[in-house]
Design a protein around this motif. Structure first.
Motif, PDB file in Angstrom:
ATOM      1  N   VAL A  20       0.841  -1.199   0.000  1.00  0.00           N
ATOM      2  CA  VAL A  20       0.000   0.000   0.000  1.00  0.00           C
ATOM      3  C   VAL A  20       0.876   1.248   0.000  1.00  0.00           C
ATOM      4  N   GLN A  21       0.562   2.155  -0.908  1.00  0.00           N
ATOM      5  CA  GLN A  21       1.267   3.426  -0.965  1.00  0.00           C
ATOM      6  C   GLN A  21       0.282   4.563  -1.139  1.00  0.00           C
ATOM      7  N   LEU A  22       0.522   5.630  -0.390  1.00  0.00           N
ATOM      8  CA  LEU A  22      -0.244   6.866  -0.512  1.00  0.00           C
ATOM      9  C   LEU A  22       0.755   7.986  -0.750  1.00  0.00           C
ATOM     10  N   VAL A  23       0.543   8.742  -1.811  1.00  0.00           N
ATOM     11  CA  VAL A  23       1.483   9.806  -2.157  1.00  0.00           C
ATOM     12  C   VAL A  23       0.716  11.107  -2.309  1.00  0.00           C
ATOM     13  N   GLU A  24       1.028  12.072  -1.429  1.00  0.00           N
ATOM     14  CA  GLU A  24       0.391  13.379  -1.514  1.00  0.00           C
ATOM     15  C   GLU A  24       1.191  14.300  -2.426  1.00  0.00           C
ATOM     16  N   SER A  25       0.479  15.237  -3.026  1.00  0.00           N
ATOM     17  CA  SER A  25       1.120  16.283  -3.825  1.00  0.00           C
ATOM     18  C   SER A  25       0.204  17.500  -3.845  1.00  0.00           C
ATOM     19  N   GLY A  26       0.761  18.620  -4.288  1.00  0.00           N
ATOM     20  CA  GLY A  26      -0.056  19.819  -4.461  1.00  0.00           C
ATOM     21  C   GLY A  26       0.119  20.884  -3.412  1.00  0.00           C
ATOM     22  N   GLY A  27       0.942  20.613  -2.402  1.00  0.00           N
ATOM     23  CA  GLY A  27       1.165  21.632  -1.383  1.00  0.00           C
ATOM     24  C   GLY A  27       1.964  22.797  -1.933  1.00  0.00           C
ATOM     25  N   GLY A  28       2.060  23.835  -1.126  1.00  0.00           N
ATOM     26  CA  GLY A  28       2.817  25.009  -1.543  1.00  0.00           C
ATOM     27  C   GLY A  28       2.515  26.190  -0.656  1.00  0.00           C
ATOM     28  N   SER A  29       2.912  27.345  -1.125  1.00  0.00           N
ATOM     29  CA  SER A  29       2.697  28.586  -0.383  1.00  0.00           C
ATOM     30  C   SER A  29       1.644  29.423  -1.079  1.00  0.00           C
ATOM     31  N   VAL A  30       0.779  30.020  -0.284  1.00  0.00           N
ATOM     32  CA  VAL A  30      -0.306  30.823  -0.828  1.00  0.00           C
ATOM     33  C   VAL A  30      -0.641  31.925   0.173  1.00  0.00           C
ATOM     34  N   GLN A  31      -1.180  33.008  -0.321  1.00  0.00           N
ATOM     35  CA  GLN A  31      -1.616  34.079   0.567  1.00  0.00           C
ATOM     36  C   GLN A  31      -2.995  33.785   1.130  1.00  0.00           C
ATOM     37  N   ALA A  32      -3.269  34.384   2.254  1.00  0.00           N
ATOM     38  CA  ALA A  32      -4.579  34.215   2.873  1.00  0.00           C
ATOM     39  C   ALA A  32      -5.685  34.557   1.884  1.00  0.00           C
ATOM     40  N   GLY A  58      -6.471  32.542  -0.517  1.00  0.00           N
ATOM     41  CA  GLY A  58      -6.209  31.762  -1.715  1.00  0.00           C
ATOM     42  C   GLY A  58      -6.672  30.326  -1.598  1.00  0.00           C
ATOM     43  N   SER A  59      -6.373  29.563  -2.647  1.00  0.00           N
ATOM     44  CA  SER A  59      -6.812  28.165  -2.730  1.00  0.00           C
ATOM     45  C   SER A  59      -5.656  27.258  -3.118  1.00  0.00           C
ATOM     46  N   LEU A  60      -5.752  26.022  -2.678  1.00  0.00           N
ATOM     47  CA  LEU A  60      -4.854  24.961  -3.095  1.00  0.00           C
ATOM     48  C   LEU A  60      -5.647  23.670  -3.188  1.00  0.00           C
ATOM     49  N   ARG A  61      -5.165  22.756  -4.020  1.00  0.00           N
ATOM     50  CA  ARG A  61      -5.764  21.428  -4.077  1.00  0.00           C
ATOM     51  C   ARG A  61      -4.676  20.385  -3.861  1.00  0.00           C
ATOM     52  N   LEU A  62      -4.864  19.597  -2.819  1.00  0.00           N
ATOM     53  CA  LEU A  62      -3.966  18.493  -2.549  1.00  0.00           C
ATOM     54  C   LEU A  62      -4.499  17.223  -3.194  1.00  0.00           C
ATOM     55  N   SER A  63      -3.593  16.385  -3.657  1.00  0.00           N
ATOM     56  CA  SER A  63      -3.947  15.102  -4.232  1.00  0.00           C
ATOM     57  C   SER A  63      -3.322  13.988  -3.392  1.00  0.00           C
ATOM     58  N   LYS A 104      -8.182   7.351 -11.401  1.00  0.00           N
ATOM     59  CA  LYS A 104      -6.800   7.616 -11.005  1.00  0.00           C
ATOM     60  C   LYS A 104      -6.499   7.123  -9.597  1.00  0.00           C
ATOM     61  N   SER A 105      -7.483   6.486  -8.949  1.00  0.00           N
ATOM     62  CA  SER A 105      -7.326   6.046  -7.556  1.00  0.00           C
ATOM     63  C   SER A 105      -6.779   7.182  -6.695  1.00  0.00           C
ATOM     64  N   THR A 106      -7.405   8.319  -6.844  1.00  0.00           N
ATOM     65  CA  THR A 106      -6.907   9.528  -6.195  1.00  0.00           C
ATOM     66  C   THR A 106      -8.025  10.239  -5.449  1.00  0.00           C
ATOM     67  N   VAL A 107      -7.678  10.727  -4.279  1.00  0.00           N
ATOM     68  CA  VAL A 107      -8.576  11.559  -3.487  1.00  0.00           C
ATOM     69  C   VAL A 107      -7.985  12.963  -3.427  1.00  0.00           C
ATOM     70  N   TYR A 108      -8.853  13.948  -3.492  1.00  0.00           N
ATOM     71  CA  TYR A 108      -8.418  15.340  -3.507  1.00  0.00           C
ATOM     72  C   TYR A 108      -8.927  16.075  -2.267  1.00  0.00           C
ATOM     73  N   LEU A 109      -8.180  17.060  -1.854  1.00  0.00           N
ATOM     74  CA  LEU A 109      -8.624  17.983  -0.809  1.00  0.00           C
ATOM     75  C   LEU A 109      -8.542  19.385  -1.396  1.00  0.00           C
ATOM     76  N   GLN A 110      -9.691  19.926  -1.765  1.00  0.00           N
ATOM     77  CA  GLN A 110      -9.764  21.287  -2.270  1.00  0.00           C
ATOM     78  C   GLN A 110      -9.887  22.239  -1.091  1.00  0.00           C
ATOM     79  N   MET A 111      -8.956  23.160  -1.001  1.00  0.00           N
ATOM     80  CA  MET A 111      -8.919  24.084   0.129  1.00  0.00           C
ATOM     81  C   MET A 111      -9.093  25.504  -0.389  1.00  0.00           C
ATOM     82  N   ASN A 112     -10.184  26.123  -0.002  1.00  0.00           N
ATOM     83  CA  ASN A 112     -10.499  27.497  -0.407  1.00  0.00           C
ATOM     84  C   ASN A 112     -10.475  28.438   0.793  1.00  0.00           C
TER      85      ASN A 112
END
Length: 124
Positions: A2-14, A16-21, A76-84
């Protein structure tokens, strides 16, 4: 395995939005509970949300309700976290986790597999 690999992090201003996978492999993606967690420096890990990939049921922490949304892509066997509407207090390392036993989502303690984390930094 079993492997879980996150991606999509970064820096953003208050505000803003990001989406993690969270890309999953090594088990049957459908009909399992996935979780998103975060840990800020000096603080305990906290649950952000849970999502069942078969039923589609969700749970969100009060601190993110209305701003964060969990979704899936079965192809894609992927779960997303949309952060607004991100806030400085959302700054943390974010982790996805999986309960691959087929259980419904019922607790932040039910997960046995974890990803390596993806850092989110929100500046004011």
């Amino acid at each position: 395995q079993v492997q879980l690999v996150e991606s999509g992090g970064g820096s953003v201003q208050a505000g803003g939005s990001l989406r993690l996978s969270c890309s999953s492999s090594g088990y049957t993606f459908r009909h399992n509970c996935m979780g998103w967690f975060r840990q800020a420096p000096g603080k305990e890990r906290e649950g952000v949300g849970r999502f069942h990939t078969g039923i589609g049921s969700t749970w969100y922490a009060d601190s993110v309700k209305g701003r964060f949304t969990i979704s899936q892509d079965n192809t894609k066997s992927t779960v997303y976290l949309q952060m607004n509407d991100l806030k400085p207090e959302d700054t943390a390392m974010y982790y996805c986790a999986a309960d691959i036993t087929g259980n419904v989502c019922y607790s932040n303690r039910q997960f046995e597999y974890w990803g390596q984390g993806s850092l989110v930094t929100v500046s004011s």
